[in-house]
Design an enzyme around this catalytic site. Structure first.
Site, PDB file in Angstrom:
ATOM      1  N   THR A  11      -1.191  14.836 -15.259  1.00  0.00           N
ATOM      2  CA  THR A  11      -0.765  13.460 -15.557  1.00  0.00           C
ATOM      3  C   THR A  11      -1.237  13.204 -16.980  1.00  0.00           C
ATOM      4  O   THR A  11      -2.417  13.234 -17.245  1.00  0.00           O
ATOM      5  CB  THR A  11      -1.445  12.479 -14.618  1.00  0.00           C
ATOM      6  OG1 THR A  11      -1.015  12.788 -13.313  1.00  0.00           O
ATOM      7  CG2 THR A  11      -1.097  11.063 -14.956  1.00  0.00           C
TER       8      THR A  11
ATOM      9  N   ASN B 245     -10.710  16.916  -7.023  1.00  0.00           N
ATOM     10  CA  ASN B 245      -9.377  16.706  -6.438  1.00  0.00           C
ATOM     11  C   ASN B 245      -9.362  16.695  -4.921  1.00  0.00           C
ATOM     12  O   ASN B 245      -8.361  16.285  -4.311  1.00  0.00           O
ATOM     13  CB  ASN B 245      -8.410  17.760  -6.976  1.00  0.00           C
ATOM     14  CG  ASN B 245      -7.990  17.448  -8.388  1.00  0.00           C
ATOM     15  OD1 ASN B 245      -7.160  16.574  -8.613  1.00  0.00           O
ATOM     16  ND2 ASN B 245      -8.595  18.108  -9.359  1.00  0.00           N
TER      17      ASN B 245
END
Length: 411
Positions: free
Chosen positions: A201, A406
């Site tokens: 991102t 994550n």
């Protein structure tokens, strides 16, 4: 060299103002909403993620940029506003509407960006007051015409506001000396995870006070992105929200032509590469920046494919993390890249130490290799004997911490 570093970030060029505020979107005390505004309407260009799944702000911007112009950008972190259907579309539009209302601009001249978790409703009850607060700060800047230090400070807060898992803000500013004066360029970016070529991102916002036609601006941006953001990877995931926006308001009164246009292109390329490297260096859990150089390829495409494949290889990334000079993983990644090359004409170097020649092992000092691989920046050079084309790209090592970050990112 007519290009030099200056202070001020995205507000360094003439006629730009930026502010970041704490809206409490996800965390109470984090800067998480920013506005970047040009005093006058600017020519604008954009490059978007190639992911088929695109966040709602990107789809809105595609509509707003049909005329190639914009005047302000509103961006939030903490929520991606992606994959939400009609509510997501309405939220993106409402952000533009409210920003336009607060700044006295047209809705279609507002560009929107979001970054954060996918598939969660936008907390508009926090975002709308945040927009009002950020817009008030920008309006105050417009009215008071503060000194450069003050403008740089609020621009820095904007750089903080677009961060998610980033550990450091990413901002630069430059100026180019032209015959009739100077053209300035400011840039901020965010990105740490879900980073992969094709706009990985990450968000990036660029401002310049140079004068350009929309068509020229778009070409310059695409070329710069291809050399920078499309040559960086952290984890092989191409995000739904990736976007680079470039505004050019012409306030310098200078329209670069000829050699000056070439130098402006060089400045834009340099700025984007600096941000791409900063993103790779700040990769989630990363301890090392990896630069992959491919020389002597038959085509630019072949060189680029090998760079991306090696940068993306989990086995290469873990070897670098473990300080293991496992050159076989590098040659393996080059081999499955899809590029055409002769493995038996390939040599590999790690921070200048040759570890393979003509596709085969050669004697080298494991102790020397270990010391070189302790560095925070690792250069993998792959020399082919197939032509004259080259490419370079960036990535980072893969560590235990990446998994930790994550594994619970959503919660």
């Amino acid at each position: 060299m007519k290009i030099k570093n200056i202070e001020g970030g995205v507000a360094a060029p003439e006629g730009y103002y930026a502010a970041g505020v704490r809206a409490g979107i996800k965390y109470k005390d984090k800067y998480d909403l920013a506005i970047i505004m040009s005093k006058v309407k600017a020519k604008a260009a954009a490059v978007y993620t190639r992911n088929l799944v695109k966040a709602h702000p990107l789809l809105l911007n595609m509509q707003h940029l049909t005329d190639g112009e914009a005047q302000a950008i509103v961006v939030n972190s903490g929520n991606a506003n992606a994959c939400m259907g009609e509510p997501g579309e309405k939220a993106a539009l409402e952000m533009a509407v409210q920003t336009a209302k607060e700044l006295g601009l047209k809705t279609e001249d507002i560009l929107v960006a979001s970054t954060g978790v996918i598939g969660q409703p936008m907390p508009m009850e926090k975002i709308i007051p945040g927009i009002a607060k950020a817009a008030a700060s920008v309006q105050e800047l417009l009215q008071t015409e503060p000194d450069r230090e003050t403008k740089a400070g609020t621009a820095h807060e904007a750089a903080l506001a677009i961060m998610t898992t980033d550990l450091v803000p990413k901002e630069k500013a430059y100026e180019l000396e032209c015959a009739e004066g100077t053209v300035k360029l400011g840039i901020i970016a965010k990105g740490s995870g879900m980073i992969h070529p094709n706009m990985g991102t990450m968000l990036c916002f660029i401002t310049t006070d140079g004068a350009f036609d929309s068509e020229v601006l778009g070409k310059l941006l695409k070329e710069a992105v291809d050399k920078s953001f499309n040559m960086v990877t952290v984890d092989g995931d191409t995000s739904t929200n990736d976007m680079v926006l470039l505004l050019a308001n012409g306030r310098s009164g200078i329209r670069p032509q000829g050699e000056e246009l070439r130098q402006f292109r060089e400045m834009l390329d340099h700025a984007c590469v600096a941000m791409a490297k900063a993103i790779a260096r700040d990769g989630e859990g990363a301890t090392k920046l990896i630069e992959v150089q491919v020389n002597g390829a038959g085509t630019v495409k072949d060189a680029g494919q090998i760079v991306k494949s090696v940068c993306s290889s989990s086995l290469v990334k873990t070897a670098i993390y473990g300080q293991d000079a496992n050159w076989g993983r590098i040659l393996c990644a080059a081999g499955y890249s899809g590029a055409v090359f002769d493995p038996e004409g390939t040599s590999i170097y790690l921070n200048g130490l040759q570890v393979a020649q003509d596709g085969r092992a050669i004697p080298f000092s494991e102790d020397e290799a270990l010391e070189l691989l302790k560095n925070q920046e690792i250069v993998i050079r792959i020399d082919l004997k197939d032509g004259q084309e080259n490419a370079v790209g960036w990535g980072c090592d893969l560590t235990h911490k990446y998994v930790d970050i994550n594994a619970d990112y959503r919660t």
